[in-house]
Each structure stands twice: as C-alpha cells, then as structure tokens.
Scaffold this active site. Structure first.
Site, mmCIF file in Angstrom:
data_model
loop_
_atom_site.group_PDB
_atom_site.id
_atom_site.type_symbol
_atom_site.label_atom_id
_atom_site.label_comp_id
_atom_site.label_asym_id
_atom_site.label_seq_id
_atom_site.Cartn_x
_atom_site.Cartn_y
_atom_site.Cartn_z
ATOM 1 N N ARG A 72 0.923 -1.146 0.000
ATOM 2 C CA ARG A 72 0.000 0.000 0.000
ATOM 3 C C ARG A 72 0.947 1.176 0.000
ATOM 4 N NH1 ARG A 72 -2.369 4.158 -0.508
ATOM 5 N NH2 ARG A 72 -4.305 4.797 0.520
ATOM 6 N N HIS A 85 1.735 7.007 1.816
ATOM 7 C CA HIS A 85 0.580 7.908 1.739
ATOM 8 C C HIS A 85 0.263 8.481 3.106
ATOM 9 C CE1 HIS A 85 -1.330 4.345 3.377
ATOM 10 N NE2 HIS A 85 -2.405 5.052 3.646
ATOM 11 N N HIS A 132 -3.279 10.760 5.280
ATOM 12 C CA HIS A 132 -4.679 11.197 5.166
ATOM 13 C C HIS A 132 -5.053 12.060 6.357
ATOM 14 C CE1 HIS A 132 -4.602 7.385 7.317
ATOM 15 N NE2 HIS A 132 -4.252 6.772 6.199
ATOM 16 N N GLU A 134 -5.802 6.520 11.621
ATOM 17 C CA GLU A 134 -5.976 5.149 11.126
ATOM 18 C C GLU A 134 -5.601 4.148 12.207
ATOM 19 O OE1 GLU A 134 -4.170 4.135 7.288
ATOM 20 O OE2 GLU A 134 -3.096 2.518 8.258
ATOM 21 N N HIS A 192 2.930 7.015 5.857
ATOM 22 C CA HIS A 192 3.301 5.629 6.173
ATOM 23 C C HIS A 192 3.142 4.754 4.945
ATOM 24 C CE1 HIS A 192 -0.999 6.291 7.047
ATOM 25 N NE2 HIS A 192 -1.195 5.046 6.618
ATOM 26 N N GLU A 244 -10.959 5.417 0.776
ATOM 27 C CA GLU A 244 -9.631 5.004 0.328
ATOM 28 C C GLU A 244 -9.240 5.701 -0.975
ATOM 29 O OE1 GLU A 244 -7.619 3.759 2.686
ATOM 30 O OE2 GLU A 244 -6.943 2.202 1.331
ATOM 31 N N HIS A 276 -25.890 -3.993 26.825
ATOM 32 C CA HIS A 276 -25.110 -2.864 27.334
ATOM 33 C C HIS A 276 -25.233 -1.700 26.365
ATOM 34 C CE1 HIS A 276 -22.383 -4.729 24.396
ATOM 35 N NE2 HIS A 276 -21.786 -3.555 24.293
ATOM 36 N N HIS A 320 -22.822 2.103 25.213
ATOM 37 C CA HIS A 320 -21.622 2.916 25.393
ATOM 38 C C HIS A 320 -22.074 4.355 25.610
ATOM 39 C CE1 HIS A 320 -19.274 -0.570 24.368
ATOM 40 N NE2 HIS A 320 -20.081 -0.766 23.332
ATOM 41 N N GLU A 362 -20.272 2.758 18.332
ATOM 42 C CA GLU A 362 -19.444 1.544 18.196
ATOM 43 C C GLU A 362 -19.396 1.133 16.737
ATOM 44 O OE1 GLU A 362 -20.353 -1.934 20.705
ATOM 45 O OE2 GLU A 362 -20.163 -3.210 18.923
ATOM 46 N N HIS A 392 -27.558 -2.749 23.192
ATOM 47 C CA HIS A 392 -27.376 -3.841 22.239
ATOM 48 C C HIS A 392 -26.814 -5.050 22.948
ATOM 49 C CE1 HIS A 392 -23.813 -1.205 22.191
ATOM 50 N NE2 HIS A 392 -23.067 -2.276 21.922
#
Ligand SMILES: *[C@@H]1O[C@H](CO)[C@@H](O)[C@H](O)[C@H]1NC(C)=O
Ligand SMILES: *[C@@H]1O[C@H](CO)[C@@H](O)[C@H](O)[C@H]1NC(C)=O
Ligand SMILES: *[C@@H]1O[C@H](CO)[C@@H](O)[C@H](O)[C@H]1NC(C)=O
Ligand SMILES: *[C@@H]1O[C@H](CO)[C@@H](O)[C@H](O)[C@H]1NC(C)=O
Length: 460
Positions: free
Chosen positions: A162, A165, A167, A171, A210, A232, A347, A349, A354, A393
């Site tokens: 890859r 590059h 962004h 990531e 990276h 991407e 539960h 968050h 998520e 959920h």
C-alpha cells in the site's frame, strides 16, 4: 399453534382474496388492457402448492424471539408466532439464511432503527496493480448512520505495497491474517518500522505518512478511520505528489536534474507489486537526527501476545485502549470471543458510537433505540456494523462456532454500561416498582459487570 393449522389459516386468507375470472382468447389491444374490463379476470394462484417448512422456534410466541436457523429450511418464510404470512416469491433464500432476523424478526422489534450492518462482501473491491492485492470499504455511503468511523478491509500479497501515503483521518488497524511491515516518519523526523502478524494492531495519527508491505504469505488487515466519510480513494499519495508537481519544481526542491524524474509513475499506484521486504528488518531501520519514535509513542501494539482482560465461561474479552496503547488516543477497542449459545450482555456505550467487525462465526445484534424502536441485525464473518452511542445492544452467538468480533469506540478508555449491573445496583424497590418484577427476580441481578453470559435459563 401447530404448523398445519397455521398454514391452513394463511391459505384460507389468501384464497379468499383471489377472485376467479374468465380469460379472453382474442389478442388484447393496448386499450383493452387499461383499467377495468371484466374480460381481464385475474389468474388464480394455488398457494396450497407452496412447499416450505418452518424453523424450530418459529411458531413460538413472537416475543420469545429465539434465533432462527434457516440453514436446512426449504423456502424460509416471514412468519413469527401468529404474525407474518407466506412469501410465494420471487425470493433468494440465501439472504434469509444469512439474515433470519430480517425475514422473521422477533416480536420485540418495533418501529425504525437505522441500518446497522454492512457485509464487506457486498462492497465494490478496488483491485491493486499486478495482482499485488485489493481493498474494499464501508463508510457513510453504505451505513448512513456511521458518521464517526469508517472501515477498510485490505489484502497485500507478499511484496505488495500500500504505497507511501497519508490522510486527514487517524488510522487504526487490526491484522486479520499473515504478516506485514509497517513504516512511518513523523513531523519531528522520528522514524518507525515494525513487523506485525495476525492479532496485532497499528495506529497512525492524522497526517503521518506511512507505507505497508506484505511479508511472506501476504497479509490481510482491517483499517478503521475516525471519520465516517473516509474513502480510500481520497488519500494523499507519494506517486501523485511527484506527478502533480512540475518537474522544474521537483528539480529545485531536490537539487537534481530534470532527467531524474524521467520514469516516475504518471499517477496513483495505490496497491502495487514491489521488491520483497528484506527479512532483516534492521536493514530498513533508517535513523535521522530526530532518532526513532519513542517507545511510549510507538505506532504498533503486539496485541496478539496480550492475555485477555477477562476469561469467562462464555468467552473472553481483550481490551486495547490508550491505557496500554497510548498513541491511539481515541481508539478504545475490545476483541471479543463469544462461545456458541453465549451472549455479550445487553449494554450501551456512554459517549461513543461503536464500529464493529466480525472475524468469525454467526451472531445477531438486537438494538433498542429511543424512542420505542428496536431492530435485530444478523452478522457473519466479514460483516461490519455500527451502533450509535446510548443505544442498548447485545451480541448473541447464533451459530455452532466461536464468534470473534471487534468493538471499536472513539473514547479515551474502553467502557460500557451493563444493563444487568445497573439494575443490580439500583435500590430493589425502584426496580420492582418500575418493571413489576418480584423481589426474588430482582435479588438475582448481579452487582458485577458480566461482559459475556452463558446462561441456559432461557430454555426453562
Ligand atoms: C490465514 O489464512 C490462511 C489461508 O486461509 C490460513 O491457512 C491461516 O490459518 C490463516 N492464518 C490466521 C492466523 O488466521
Ligand atoms: C486490559 O489489559 C491491559 C493490559 O494488561 C491493560 O493495560 C488495560 O488497562 C486493561 N483494560 C481494562 C479496561 O481493564
Ligand atoms: C426482598 O426480600 C428480602 C429477603 O429475601 C428482604 O430482606 C427485603 O426486604 C425484600 N425487599 C422488598 C422490597 O420486599
Ligand atoms: C404486575 O403483575 C401482577 C401479577 O403478575 C399483575 O396482577 C399486575 O397487574 C401488574 N401490575 C402492573 C402495574 O402492570
């Protein structure tokens, strides 16, 4: 209710609404097909001949809502308890077998919950050059609610890159299979190189350039970005940096003749085949005056070697968050194994949505969303999902193999509110008054978070 009486009831209903008519033998003119004309009687359909069977539990009261297994069911039908009706077709039963809760939802599903599931197998794959690999992504285009995070599944063959590059998004990545060399340099000129294998994690802050290269056997990994509209197709590339600056400028910038740029790639490489990485990683350990990235800011975490934080009868939970992987300041994640029949407890968050991904097995997630809505979604290996903050959920293993999935939050540590613990630590009188439960039911509620439960009381 017995299967046959139910079917008979449905046939009777459908039969009653199918009027008989006579058919004309003359070739109809277009005008004679418009609107009411007694000659255009409908064709009778004999729904008695539809061959189907119902899955175990499908005729139980709809609010019981046990998982349905359509894998050996001929012609799965949209029926739960006393609700639903026949599906004469057209249909593709494979969808129902993968998504039984879409065809025959539990009776507790109600109202509208925005889509929370996307199979990456339905994403359009972007194929790399020279058979060097491929990628496919999920973002707001396929889950419109998924505004805080997006995901990419990528394969690099051995030697496949890859390309260099960067962004705007941060990531985070989990290696799914094989091994990979990751490499980066930051704004202090500090350098970084490491090799990772399945179960390990990396993180690159926004803007840090990276590259990734598949090692022996190649690599497949999952990328998660902290921006739901990430694509991407929209990253900054080394190839384009050179192709999109005049050669005269490049020559001034590097103090080299214009001929130095004669053979640069005319545009993006993205994924392309390269020279295999040297086995001895030290050969690629380039150190400048800035030195190397300090260990406490390392871009990688060898999570494959971390013990689970919780090993339970029903599975295990391994947590990787900024307390053990500090550079990934907002990525708080759990790698969860749920054994067959077990349940990641109900539960929510508190402050983060998520994003999740299923590595293996089959599960369903039931989401309750205010106001008064609930919907159940099915997940198989390679599917990702998105659950907005505050919505309850659960994740139930509905298959015969272990379910392994990753929960990814944008938070400074991994946390949730367990419905069981919450009500176990609320004065019993309040719970009894609210839910009309008996004292003995409420006193069975646990005071500790369970994470994963493997109870069989549902069968009693
Ligand atoms: C990677 O995939 C290969 C081919 O499917 C498989 O044989 C191997 O066990 C996988 N490795 C891991 C760590 O999952
Ligand atoms: C999980 O384990 C890791 C490694 O021991 C630790 O750093 C982290 O604090 C633990 N997380 C929680 C929430 O207990
Ligand atoms: C519930 O039962 C326990 C004994 O099991 C008793 O001490 C308690 O007072 C009861 N609570 C209520 C609200 O009835
Ligand atoms: C609570 O349950 C009891 C018996 O199970 C029932 O008689 C009563 O009507 C219920 N109360 C409310 C407020 O629903």
């Amino acid at each position: 209710m017995a299967r046959f009486s139910l079917a008979a009831l449905l046939f009777a209903t459908l039969g009653a609404s199918a009027p008989t008519g006579s058919s004309s033998t003359a070739t109809p003119t277009t005008n004679s097909l418009l609107g009411y004309n007694p000659a255009n009687g409908v064709v009778n359909v004999d729904t008695d001949n539809i061959q189907y069977s119902l899955a175990p539990g499908q005729t139980d009261a709809a609010t019981i809502g046990a998982p349905l297994d359509f894998s050996n069911i001929e012609n799965p039908q949209p029926i739960r308890g006393s609700k639903g009706g026949l599906e004469p077709g057209p249909q593709t039963p494979e969808y129902a077998r993968l998504n039984p809760d879409r065809l025959a939802p539990p009776g507790t599903d109600h109202g509208a919950v925005k889509n929370a599931q996307w199979p990456l197998g339905l994403s359009h794959a972007k194929l790399g050059l020279g058979r060097a690999g491929w990628s496919r992504q999920q973002n707001v285009d396929n889950i419109p609610e998924a505004t805080e995070m997006a995901g990419v599944d990528m394969r690099l063959e051995e030697g496949g890159y890859r390309e260099l590059h960067w962004h705007k998004a941060a990531e985070w990545s989990y290696v799914l299979n094989g091994s990979v060399r990751v490499q980066a340099m930051n704004d202090n000129g500090e350098t970084f190189v490491d090799d990772l294998s399945a179960g390990d994690i990396w993180y690159f802050p926004p803007g840090i350039p990276h590259s990734l290269q598949g090692l022996e056997g190649g690599v497949e990994f999952l990328l998660v970005f902290d921006d739901g509209s990430f694509s991407e197709d929209n990253t900054f590339l080394a190839s384009e940096t050179f192709a999109r600056n005049p050669k005269e400028i490049l020559s001034k910038n590097f103090n080299l003749p214009k001929s130095a740029w004669d053979n640069i790639p005319p545009g993006e490489l993205f994924i392309f085949p390269g020279t295999k990485a040297p086995k001895d990683i030290a050969q690629q350990n380039i150190v400048g005056p800035g030195g190397i990235v300090p260990i406490e800011k390392s871009y990688t975490y060898h999570a494959s070697k971390q013990e689970p934080n919780f090993s339970l009868d029903g599975g295990s939970v391994k947590i990787v968050d900024p307390t053990n992987f500090p550079i990934a300041a907002k990525f708080s994640t759990a790698i969860v194994t749920v054994k067959p029949g077990a349940l990641r407890e109900i539960h929510w968050h508190t402050t983060s949505d998520e994003w999740n991904f299923f590595i293996s097995g089959s599960a369903r997630i039931g989401i309750y969303a205010a106001a008064n809505a609930a919907q159940t979604f099915d997940f198989n290996a390679g599917d990702c999902g998105y659950i907005p903050k505050a919505m309850t959920h659960y994740v139930e293993n509905t298959g015969k193999d272990d379910v392994v999935f990753i929960e990814v939050l944008q938070a400074d540590h991994f946390s949730d509110i367990s419905v069981g613990q919450w009500l176990g630590l609320t004065p019993p009188q309040i719970v009894m008054d609210t839910l009309n439960l008996t004292n003995s039911t409420v006193s069975a509620f646990k005071h500790e978070k369970q994470y994963i439960v493997t109870n069989n009381a549902a069968e009693t």
